[in-house]
Write a protein that holds these residues in place. Structure first.
Motif, PDB file in Angstrom:
ATOM      1  N   PHE A   4      34.854  48.004  36.919  1.00 37.02           N
ATOM      2  CA  PHE A   4      35.663  48.108  37.904  1.00 37.02           C
ATOM      3  C   PHE A   4      36.379  46.583  37.694  1.00 37.02           C
ATOM      4  O   PHE A   4      35.700  45.865  38.216  1.00 37.02           O
ATOM      5  N   ILE A   5      37.562  46.700  37.407  1.00 33.36           N
ATOM      6  CA  ILE A   5      38.482  45.491  37.696  1.00 33.36           C
ATOM      7  C   ILE A   5      39.159  45.593  39.048  1.00 33.36           C
ATOM      8  O   ILE A   5      40.294  46.503  39.031  1.00 33.36           O
ATOM      9  N   GLY A   6      38.909  44.958  40.066  1.00 34.36           N
ATOM     10  CA  GLY A   6      39.493  44.895  41.262  1.00 34.36           C
ATOM     11  C   GLY A   6      38.245  45.679  42.368  1.00 34.36           C
ATOM     12  O   GLY A   6      38.142  46.789  42.078  1.00 34.36           O
ATOM     13  N   ALA A   7      38.276  45.116  43.487  1.00 37.64           N
ATOM     14  CA  ALA A   7      37.241  45.478  44.302  1.00 37.64           C
ATOM     15  C   ALA A   7      37.664  45.732  45.725  1.00 37.64           C
ATOM     16  O   ALA A   7      37.409  44.984  46.769  1.00 37.64           O
ATOM     17  N   GLY A   8      38.836  46.700  45.763  1.00 35.60           N
ATOM     18  CA  GLY A   8      39.368  46.728  47.068  1.00 35.60           C
ATOM     19  C   GLY A   8      38.723  48.315  47.911  1.00 35.60           C
ATOM     20  O   GLY A   8      37.582  48.784  47.268  1.00 35.60           O
ATOM     21  N   GLU A   9      39.470  48.965  48.531  1.00 36.18           N
ATOM     22  CA  GLU A   9      39.156  50.081  49.474  1.00 36.18           C
ATOM     23  C   GLU A   9      38.977  51.440  48.333  1.00 36.18           C
ATOM     24  O   GLU A   9      37.785  52.043  48.508  1.00 36.18           O
ATOM     25  N   PRO A  32      34.459  40.129  40.193  1.00 34.41           N
ATOM     26  CA  PRO A  32      34.330  39.231  41.598  1.00 34.41           C
ATOM     27  C   PRO A  32      35.863  39.423  42.354  1.00 34.41           C
ATOM     28  O   PRO A  32      35.769  38.999  43.680  1.00 34.41           O
ATOM     29  N   ARG A  33      36.681  40.127  42.035  1.00 33.90           N
ATOM     30  CA  ARG A  33      37.892  40.195  42.723  1.00 33.90           C
ATOM     31  C   ARG A  33      37.385  41.129  44.013  1.00 33.90           C
ATOM     32  O   ARG A  33      36.765  42.021  43.909  1.00 33.90           O
ATOM     33  N   GLY A  34      37.914  40.606  45.170  1.00 29.94           N
ATOM     34  CA  GLY A  34      37.359  41.384  46.513  1.00 29.94           C
ATOM     35  C   GLY A  34      35.788  41.223  46.563  1.00 29.94           C
ATOM     36  O   GLY A  34      35.164  42.098  46.955  1.00 29.94           O
ATOM     37  N   ARG A  35      35.572  39.797  46.542  1.00 29.69           N
ATOM     38  CA  ARG A  35      33.925  39.467  46.628  1.00 29.69           C
ATOM     39  C   ARG A  35      33.237  40.025  47.557  1.00 29.69           C
ATOM     40  O   ARG A  35      32.088  40.484  47.372  1.00 29.69           O
ATOM     41  N   ALA A  36      33.869  40.087  48.807  1.00 33.32           N
ATOM     42  CA  ALA A  36      33.068  40.389  49.977  1.00 33.32           C
ATOM     43  C   ALA A  36      32.566  42.030  49.731  1.00 33.32           C
ATOM     44  O   ALA A  36      31.491  42.398  50.149  1.00 33.32           O
ATOM     45  N   VAL A  37      33.929  42.943  49.480  1.00 37.46           N
ATOM     46  CA  VAL A  37      33.367  44.195  49.125  1.00 37.46           C
ATOM     47  C   VAL A  37      32.654  44.412  48.137  1.00 37.46           C
ATOM     48  O   VAL A  37      31.536  45.242  48.206  1.00 37.46           O
ATOM     49  N   VAL A  65      37.919  50.953  35.185  1.00 35.27           N
ATOM     50  CA  VAL A  65      38.807  51.354  35.930  1.00 35.27           C
ATOM     51  C   VAL A  65      39.437  50.140  36.371  1.00 35.27           C
ATOM     52  O   VAL A  65      38.924  49.143  37.026  1.00 35.27           O
ATOM     53  N   LEU A  66      40.959  50.156  36.387  1.00 41.42           N
ATOM     54  CA  LEU A  66      41.744  49.213  36.808  1.00 41.42           C
ATOM     55  C   LEU A  66      42.130  49.511  38.371  1.00 41.42           C
ATOM     56  O   LEU A  66      42.918  50.456  38.233  1.00 41.42           O
ATOM     57  N   ALA A  67      41.821  48.565  39.132  1.00 42.10           N
ATOM     58  CA  ALA A  67      42.335  48.936  40.535  1.00 42.10           C
ATOM     59  C   ALA A  67      42.573  47.651  41.279  1.00 42.10           C
ATOM     60  O   ALA A  67      42.091  47.383  42.251  1.00 42.10           O
ATOM     61  N   VAL A  68      43.743  47.458  40.740  1.00 36.11           N
ATOM     62  CA  VAL A  68      44.236  46.217  41.446  1.00 36.11           C
ATOM     63  C   VAL A  68      45.673  46.431  41.738  1.00 36.11           C
ATOM     64  O   VAL A  68      46.426  47.371  41.473  1.00 36.11           O
ATOM     65  N   ARG A  69      46.462  45.285  42.701  1.00 37.95           N
ATOM     66  CA  ARG A  69      47.618  45.904  43.193  1.00 37.95           C
ATOM     67  C   ARG A  69      49.059  45.659  42.044  1.00 37.95           C
ATOM     68  O   ARG A  69      48.623  45.035  40.925  1.00 37.95           O
ATOM     69  N   PRO A  70      49.806  46.511  42.126  1.00 32.40           N
ATOM     70  CA  PRO A  70      50.765  46.522  40.907  1.00 32.40           C
ATOM     71  C   PRO A  70      51.350  45.298  40.332  1.00 32.40           C
ATOM     72  O   PRO A  70      51.506  45.025  39.329  1.00 32.40           O
ATOM     73  N   PRO A  71      51.749  44.288  41.289  1.00 27.97           N
ATOM     74  CA  PRO A  71      52.311  43.238  40.730  1.00 27.97           C
ATOM     75  C   PRO A  71      51.195  42.410  40.015  1.00 27.97           C
ATOM     76  O   PRO A  71      51.797  41.476  39.455  1.00 27.97           O
ATOM     77  N   GLN A  72      50.122  42.581  40.339  1.00 26.64           N
ATOM     78  CA  GLN A  72      48.928  41.809  39.551  1.00 26.64           C
ATOM     79  C   GLN A  72      48.606  42.329  38.317  1.00 26.64           C
ATOM     80  O   GLN A  72      47.863  41.532  37.288  1.00 26.64           O
ATOM     81  N   ALA A  73      48.874  43.520  37.967  1.00 23.74           N
ATOM     82  CA  ALA A  73      48.285  44.453  37.015  1.00 23.74           C
ATOM     83  C   ALA A  73      48.523  43.466  35.426  1.00 23.74           C
ATOM     84  O   ALA A  73      47.780  43.652  34.604  1.00 23.74           O
ATOM     85  N   ARG A  74      49.673  43.258  35.110  1.00 24.35           N
ATOM     86  CA  ARG A  74      50.199  42.694  33.896  1.00 24.35           C
ATOM     87  C   ARG A  74      49.339  41.395  33.854  1.00 24.35           C
ATOM     88  O   ARG A  74      48.775  41.255  32.630  1.00 24.35           O
ATOM     89  N   GLU A  75      49.369  40.600  34.694  1.00 25.06           N
ATOM     90  CA  GLU A  75      48.485  39.463  34.624  1.00 25.06           C
ATOM     91  C   GLU A  75      47.169  39.362  34.384  1.00 25.06           C
ATOM     92  O   GLU A  75      46.362  38.874  33.412  1.00 25.06           O
ATOM     93  N   VAL A  76      46.424  40.517  35.168  1.00 24.50           N
ATOM     94  CA  VAL A  76      45.104  40.615  35.019  1.00 24.50           C
ATOM     95  C   VAL A  76      44.774  41.388  33.768  1.00 24.50           C
ATOM     96  O   VAL A  76      43.809  40.912  32.826  1.00 24.50           O
TER      97      VAL A  76
END
Length: 253
Positions: A4-9, A32-37, A65-76
């Motif tokens: 998983f890339i992105g560790a949000g809800e 490590p994105r969303g490290r606390a989660v 699984v890519l689960a980042v915010r849309p504005p971040q997707a291209r850069e990630v």
């Protein structure tokens, strides 16, 4: 093994469904994105671990699984080295397949998905496009799968999920009205949540169309009929349609 890339809800909900009270849970790698989660999930489930970086997730897992915010997707995506055997499962709203294929080249398979928070309880009906065995296998573990035949159908499903907050606001309005009539606010909220929660359960059990169910909840000259007629006269259904049209236009760029 799933990465998983992105560790949000939404990642937390999927990982919970994959791991909680499961006899043989899959291994899960988190960025490590969303490290606390991510750290919380790793502490709770022995098959979940947090990687040092996003590239480590890709190096160890072929289904990502890519689960980042849309504005971040291209850069990630652009910062990562993909392999032809990678299956990229994008939970990013509004990014079409053609764009994802370009950003994640040379990954061999790209799938768009709409996981729901109910994945945590293995009750998500996850829309996917195109139909892909890896995506189907993953999301069958956390509920059911609905494969959209066309990407434009998938976009419409995505637009429909934009109604969650408005629906909850509608219920909040009813609970607030009850409180205005002198009902204890906690009781007003509990009552509203119960009656509509039970209505939601009945929707799952019935196979009738929603229009048919609407008719079954009205009697000629009754209160439900009067309330619905007032909302229709005030243009509420048309307002909903227009708002959905605008969301769909936004999703399709």
């Amino acid at each position: 093994m799933y990465g998983f890339i992105g560790a949000g809800e939404i990642t937390a909900a999927i990982v919970e469904g994959l791991s909680a009270d499961v006899t043989d849970p899959p291994e899960v790698l988190l960025s490590p994105r969303g490290r606390a989660v991510a750290q919380d999930l790793a502490a709770r489930f022995p098959t979940v671990r947090v990687c040092a970086g996003n590239q480590e997730v890709l190096d160890r897992a072929s289904t990502v699984v890519l689960a980042v915010r849309p504005p971040q997707a291209r850069e990630v995506l652009a910062q990562l080295t993909w392999r032809p055997e990678h299956v990229v499962i994008s939970a990013v709203a509004g990014i079409p397949l053609r764009q994802l294929r370009e950003w994640a080249a040379p990954a061999g398979r790209i799938v768009r998905v709409i996981p729901l928070p109910q994945a945590a309880f293995r009750q998500s009906l996850t829309a996917i496009h195109p139909d892909d065995p890896a995506a189907r296998e993953l999301f069958s573990r956390v509920g059911d799968v609905l494969a959209a035949r066309r990407e434009r159908d998938f976009d419409a499903f995505s637009a429909a999920t934009a109604t969650f907050a408005a629906h909850l606001d509608y219920l909040s309005t009813i609970a607030a009205w009850l409180a205005e009539q002198g009902v204890d606010p906690a009781a007003a909220t509990a009552y509203t949540s119960h009656i509509f929660g039970q209505l939601g359960q009945s929707l799952i059990r019935h196979t009738d169309s929603l229009a048919t169910l609407t008719g079954k909840h009205m009697t000629p000259g009754g209160n439900n009929e009067q309330f619905l007629a007032d909302l229709r006269r005030d243009g509420v259904p048309d307002t909903v349609r227009h708002a959905l049209d605008r969301i769909l236009t936004r999703l399709r760029g």
